[in-house]
Structure formats: structure tokens, C-alpha cells
Design a protein around this motif. Structure first.
Motif, mmCIF file in Angstrom:
data_model
loop_
_atom_site.group_PDB
_atom_site.id
_atom_site.type_symbol
_atom_site.label_atom_id
_atom_site.label_comp_id
_atom_site.label_asym_id
_atom_site.label_seq_id
_atom_site.Cartn_x
_atom_site.Cartn_y
_atom_site.Cartn_z
ATOM 1 N N GLU A 2 15.466 -2.538 -9.105
ATOM 2 C CA GLU A 2 14.642 -3.070 -8.025
ATOM 3 C C GLU A 2 13.173 -2.714 -8.242
ATOM 4 N N LEU A 3 12.290 -3.389 -7.507
ATOM 5 C CA LEU A 3 10.851 -3.217 -7.698
ATOM 6 C C LEU A 3 10.405 -1.781 -7.468
ATOM 7 N N ALA A 4 10.866 -1.133 -6.410
ATOM 8 C CA ALA A 4 10.438 0.247 -6.141
ATOM 9 C C ALA A 4 10.801 1.161 -7.312
ATOM 10 N N ALA A 5 11.959 0.959 -7.916
ATOM 11 C CA ALA A 5 12.368 1.771 -9.059
ATOM 12 C C ALA A 5 11.521 1.461 -10.288
ATOM 13 N N GLU A 6 11.177 0.199 -10.481
ATOM 14 C CA GLU A 6 10.303 -0.176 -11.612
ATOM 15 C C GLU A 6 8.913 0.431 -11.443
ATOM 16 N N ILE A 7 8.412 0.426 -10.202
ATOM 17 C CA ILE A 7 7.110 1.043 -9.934
ATOM 18 C C ILE A 7 7.181 2.536 -10.260
ATOM 19 N N ALA A 8 8.231 3.208 -9.811
ATOM 20 C CA ALA A 8 8.392 4.643 -10.077
ATOM 21 C C ALA A 8 8.445 4.913 -11.574
ATOM 22 N N ALA A 9 9.183 4.105 -12.322
ATOM 23 C CA ALA A 9 9.281 4.290 -13.769
ATOM 24 C C ALA A 9 7.917 4.085 -14.424
ATOM 25 N N PHE A 10 7.205 3.067 -14.001
ATOM 26 C CA PHE A 10 5.893 2.789 -14.573
ATOM 27 C C PHE A 10 4.923 3.922 -14.280
ATOM 28 N N ARG A 11 4.930 4.401 -13.041
ATOM 29 C CA ARG A 11 4.035 5.502 -12.657
ATOM 30 C C ARG A 11 4.391 6.795 -13.385
ATOM 31 N N ILE A 52 -12.298 -8.005 -4.381
ATOM 32 C CA ILE A 52 -10.976 -8.620 -4.529
ATOM 33 C C ILE A 52 -10.265 -8.596 -3.186
ATOM 34 N N ARG A 53 -9.666 -9.719 -2.814
ATOM 35 C CA ARG A 53 -8.823 -9.770 -1.613
ATOM 36 C C ARG A 53 -7.442 -9.299 -2.026
ATOM 37 N N TRP A 54 -6.954 -8.252 -1.358
ATOM 38 C CA TRP A 54 -5.638 -7.677 -1.638
ATOM 39 C C TRP A 54 -4.696 -8.014 -0.502
ATOM 40 N N PHE A 55 -3.638 -8.742 -0.810
ATOM 41 C CA PHE A 55 -2.605 -9.012 0.179
ATOM 42 C C PHE A 55 -1.665 -7.822 0.226
ATOM 43 N N TYR A 56 -1.388 -7.335 1.425
ATOM 44 C CA TYR A 56 -0.452 -6.231 1.597
ATOM 45 C C TYR A 56 0.968 -6.768 1.505
ATOM 46 N N ALA A 57 1.811 -6.080 0.744
ATOM 47 C CA ALA A 57 3.221 -6.462 0.623
ATOM 48 C C ALA A 57 4.041 -5.183 0.515
ATOM 49 N N PHE A 58 5.270 -5.248 1.021
ATOM 50 C CA PHE A 58 6.112 -4.051 1.091
ATOM 51 C C PHE A 58 7.520 -4.368 0.610
ATOM 52 N N THR A 59 8.129 -3.389 -0.036
ATOM 53 C CA THR A 59 9.471 -3.586 -0.581
ATOM 54 C C THR A 59 10.552 -3.479 0.481
ATOM 55 N N ASP A 60 10.241 -2.872 1.628
ATOM 56 C CA ASP A 60 11.221 -2.765 2.715
ATOM 57 C C ASP A 60 10.493 -2.436 4.017
ATOM 58 N N GLU A 61 11.255 -2.472 5.109
ATOM 59 C CA GLU A 61 10.644 -2.211 6.419
ATOM 60 C C GLU A 61 10.142 -0.783 6.548
ATOM 61 N N GLY A 62 10.789 0.174 5.878
ATOM 62 C CA GLY A 62 10.334 1.563 5.910
ATOM 63 C C GLY A 62 8.941 1.713 5.328
ATOM 64 N N ALA A 63 8.683 1.047 4.204
ATOM 65 C CA ALA A 63 7.362 1.107 3.576
ATOM 66 C C ALA A 63 6.311 0.460 4.475
ATOM 67 N N MET A 64 6.689 -0.641 5.134
ATOM 68 C CA MET A 64 5.749 -1.287 6.046
ATOM 69 C C MET A 64 5.497 -0.409 7.277
ATOM 70 N N ALA A 65 6.523 0.285 7.758
ATOM 71 C CA ALA A 65 6.365 1.186 8.911
ATOM 72 C C ALA A 65 5.431 2.349 8.562
ATOM 73 N N ARG A 66 5.530 2.872 7.344
ATOM 74 C CA ARG A 66 4.618 3.960 6.927
ATOM 75 C C ARG A 66 3.177 3.467 6.891
#
Length: 141
Positions: A2-11, A52-66
Motif C-alpha cells: 500500500e501507499l503508506a508502506a511504500e512511503i515508509a520504505a522510500f523514506r 506550487i499549489r499543493w493538493f492535500y490528500a490522505f491515505t486514510d481517515e486517521g491521517a486526515m483527522a491528524r
């Protein structure tokens, strides 16, 4: 993966840029709307930084709530759209007047990722690193 895991691996320095962008394009992202009621209307929430205009996007509702908590705006309901990452960069970004990218999970210090307006992420005609009329190499940044 999933995307969150790919982000973690990349970071962590072990991710693959092409796999990360591919997972971003396939991911269903939650994109909050501004000034919107639950029955529609409103624009996609974004901010401008560095021209740059940055659109906010979230992988789940928890991330959006934070994110809502970080903005001290957690006391209201946040209308949002569920959108494929590919749709954001292929259909929404070209409609913006100027460069635009996507900021994923921006309130998560160890889980955020920016997908900037460069070739391999956004369409070439919207990429800041491609000269007008020039063909880009189909590489990933």
C-alpha cells in the motif's frame, strides 16, 4: 504494497521511486473539500507554497483527522472525495493555473510525501522540469 508502506520504505532509503509513484497512482486518496456541505460543492483543499499549489490528500481517515487536529479544526465534519492518485495528477493538476502537486499525509512527520509537478508524476505539459514543446524521458523522479 500500500501507499503508506511504500512511503515508509522510500523514506527509510530502501524504496524504489518507480514503485512509489506507481502505488501513488493506484491508491485511493481522501481529498478534503473546502467550504463544502455534505451534499456537494466546494473546492479541493490546497495551499500554495514556493509557487506550487499543493493538493492535500490522505491515505486514510486517521491521517486526515491528524491533519484536522494539527490545524486545530477537528471539531467539525470534513467532507472529502475519494480519488485515485492518477486522477489527481492526470485530471485535476492540468486544470490548475500554474504548477501543482500532491501532498500526502502532511500531518504525519514520518509518513508524509510530496509528489511534485515534475515529469513522471504529472503530465509533461504541467511539469516544471520539461520545456514547453519538449519531449521528456519517461523517467521517474
Amino acid at each position: 504494497m500500500e501507499l503508506a508502506a511504500e512511503i515508509a520504505a522510500f523514506r527509510a532509503g530502501v524504496g524504489d521511486p518507480a514503485r512509489l509513484v506507481g502505488e501513488f497512482r493506484r491508491a485511493v486518496l481522501l481529498v478534503p473539500r473546502t467550504g463544502a456541505s455534505m451534499d456537494g460543492g466546494g473546492k479541493l483543499m490546497s495551499a500554495v507554497s514556493g509557487g506550487i499549489r499543493w493538493f492535500y490528500a490522505f491515505t486514510d481517515e486517521g491521517a486526515m483527522a491528524r491533519f484536522a487536529e494539527a490545524r486545530e479544526d477537528a471539531g467539525r465534519e470534513w467532507p472529502y472525495l475519494a480519488v485515485l492518485g492518477a486522477r489527481l495528477v492526470d485530471a485535476v493538476v492540468p486544470e490548475v493555473d500554474g504548477p501543482a502537486g500532491v501532498a500526502v499525509n502532511v500531518a504525519d512527520p514520518d509518513g508524509s510525501m510530496l509528489f511534485p509537478p515534475v515529469a513522471g508524476i504529472v503530465p509533461d505539459e504541467c511539469a516544471v522540469d520539461v520545456e514547453a514543446g519538449a519531449e521528456s524521458a519517461a523517467g521517474v523522479v
